[in-house]
Design a protein around this motif. Structure first.
Motif, PDB file in Angstrom:
ATOM      1  N   ILE A   1      34.296  -3.097 -19.022  1.00 54.82           N
ATOM      2  CA  ILE A   1      33.335  -2.482 -20.405  1.00 54.82           C
ATOM      3  C   ILE A   1      32.273  -3.228 -20.415  1.00 54.82           C
ATOM      4  N   ALA A   2      31.041  -2.720 -20.344  1.00 52.27           N
ATOM      5  CA  ALA A   2      29.913  -3.607 -20.679  1.00 52.27           C
ATOM      6  C   ALA A   2      29.462  -3.416 -22.154  1.00 52.27           C
ATOM      7  N   ILE A   3      29.207  -4.367 -22.758  1.00 58.80           N
ATOM      8  CA  ILE A   3      28.439  -4.279 -24.078  1.00 58.80           C
ATOM      9  C   ILE A   3      27.044  -5.067 -24.191  1.00 58.80           C
TER      10      ILE A   3
ATOM     11  N   ASP B   1      32.792   0.038 -15.810  1.00 56.21           N
ATOM     12  CA  ASP B   1      33.112   1.557 -15.876  1.00 56.21           C
ATOM     13  C   ASP B   1      32.574   2.442 -17.082  1.00 56.21           C
ATOM     14  N   ARG B   2      32.433   1.558 -18.072  1.00 57.39           N
ATOM     15  CA  ARG B   2      31.791   2.286 -19.218  1.00 57.39           C
ATOM     16  C   ARG B   2      30.865   1.145 -19.934  1.00 57.39           C
ATOM     17  N   VAL B   3      29.844   1.614 -20.741  1.00 58.77           N
ATOM     18  CA  VAL B   3      28.931   0.648 -21.249  1.00 58.77           C
ATOM     19  C   VAL B   3      28.665   1.076 -22.625  1.00 58.77           C
ATOM     20  N   ILE B   4      28.894   0.298 -23.457  1.00 56.01           N
ATOM     21  CA  ILE B   4      28.686   0.407 -24.923  1.00 56.01           C
ATOM     22  C   ILE B   4      27.351  -0.233 -25.378  1.00 56.01           C
TER      23      ILE B   4
ATOM     24  N   PRO C   1      39.753   8.023 -21.671  1.00 57.88           N
ATOM     25  CA  PRO C   1      39.730   7.422 -20.504  1.00 57.88           C
ATOM     26  C   PRO C   1      38.147   6.932 -20.029  1.00 57.88           C
ATOM     27  N   PRO C   2      38.023   6.073 -19.081  1.00 59.08           N
ATOM     28  CA  PRO C   2      36.559   5.568 -18.954  1.00 59.08           C
ATOM     29  C   PRO C   2      35.893   6.887 -18.242  1.00 59.08           C
TER      30      PRO C   2
END
Ligand SMILES: Nc1ncnc2c1ncn2[C@@H]1O[C@H](COP(=O)(O)OP(=O)(O)OP(=O)(O)O)[C@@H](O)[C@H]1O
Ligand SMILES: [Mg+2]
Length: 275
Positions: free
Chosen positions: A7-9, A138-141, A248-249
């Motif tokens: 997970i990118a922040i 997989d996901r970005v915040i 889920p991503p």
């Protein structure tokens, strides 16, 4: 074997609260019986170790230079959380070659068996390091605050990340809101601007109130959820962790290079071969 989720922040503007969200979210996930590592991907101006309150005896610089493996630069933090610390004040970290960045990503993939989540605390803006590390997740915040300059910068970040990585799903955390209602209003104002011009979807996964105890925790070099577990900012981050755990991503292009996608591909291929 389940593959870890990366997970990118990230943010457009600097100083909006990425590192505090990264560290406290990671700790909250760890306390929910997950194994979590934080990668301080703000490579040249790393400070996640300070927010976490641990001594970065080894950093990613040792791994990049080949002095040791990524396994050996893992620093232990509170509750068994792991940190891959970044460097500080090293100009070469800001202008890594594409190959170097890809080799960092693939070497970090070696810790996959040890973790469930990798939280990647990026630098602000859209330099190449940010784009490649976000692309590998997989996901970005995206962290936004309710100021016009932050809106402009967050919009620009999402635009570049969409153009460069093809990503169409972005999670949004509104930081330094007065309360939840204002957080929702800030999100809606930002979303209206973004979806008018970009073919992307934004998902509001929570708001963190402006909370002087977060600043006090930073001064003490302690994560706020440890120092002040009942503070409104801590409660907000704990509920963001629940959202992350529950969702889920988003599906991303498995062909792209990722922290754990090659690992996943190998596993799926092995399982398919055995069935
Ligand atoms: N919700 C909040 N309430 C009060 N202060 C906050 C909050 N969030 C962040 N801050 C303040 O902003 C400072 C910067 O936060 P942080 O280091 O997490 O931002 P960042 O986005 O990682 O910055 P950079 O872009 O420099 O990496 C904190 O040290 C703290 O003083
Ligand atoms: Mg930071």
């Amino acid at each position: 074997m389940k593959r870890p989720q990366a997970i990118a922040i990230t943010s457009g503007k600097g100083g909006v609260g990425k590192t505090n969200l990264s560290v406290n979210l990671a700790l909250a996930l760890q306390r929910n019986s997950k194994n979590v590592a934080v990668f301080d991907a703000d490579l040249a101006l790393a400070n996640a170790h300070l927010v976490l309150g641990c001594r970065a005896s080894r950093t990613i610089v040792d791994a990049i230079s080949g002095r040791c493996a990524v396994q050996d630069v893992l620093v232990s933090g509170p509750s068994g959380l792991k940190l891959i610390a970044g460097g500080s004040g090293l100009a070469e970290l800001m202008s890594l070659s594409d190959d170097k960045r890809q080799s960092i990503i693939s070497s970090i993939s070696s810790i996959a068996p040890q973790i469930d989540y990798l939280i990647v605390d990026t630098a602000a803006g859209v330099e190449d390091n940010v784009i490649d590390f976000v692309a590998a997740c997989d996901r970005v915040i995206v962290v936004v605050v309710g100021e016009p300059t932050a809106f402009v910068d967050a919009y620009a970040s999402i635009k570049v990340l969409h153009q460069e990585t093809g990503r169409t799903q972005f999670d949004i955390v509104v930081n330094r809101a007065t309360n939840d209602t204002q957080g929702i209003q800030i999100f809606q104002r930002f979303q209206a601007i973004v979806i008018k011009f970009l073919p992307v979807a934004l998902h509001h996964i929570g708001s963190i109130p402006n909370d002087e105890r977060l600043g006090r925790a930073v001064s003490k070099c302690e994560p706020v959820i440890d120092s002040f577990p009942d503070a409104p900012a801590s409660k907000a981050i704990l509920s963001i962790a629940q959202v992350v755990l529950a969702s889920p991503p988003p599906v991303v292009d498995e062909g792209a290079v990722g922290f754990f996608r090659p690992f996943y591909d190998r596993d799926v291929a092995a399982e398919e071969a055995m069935s």
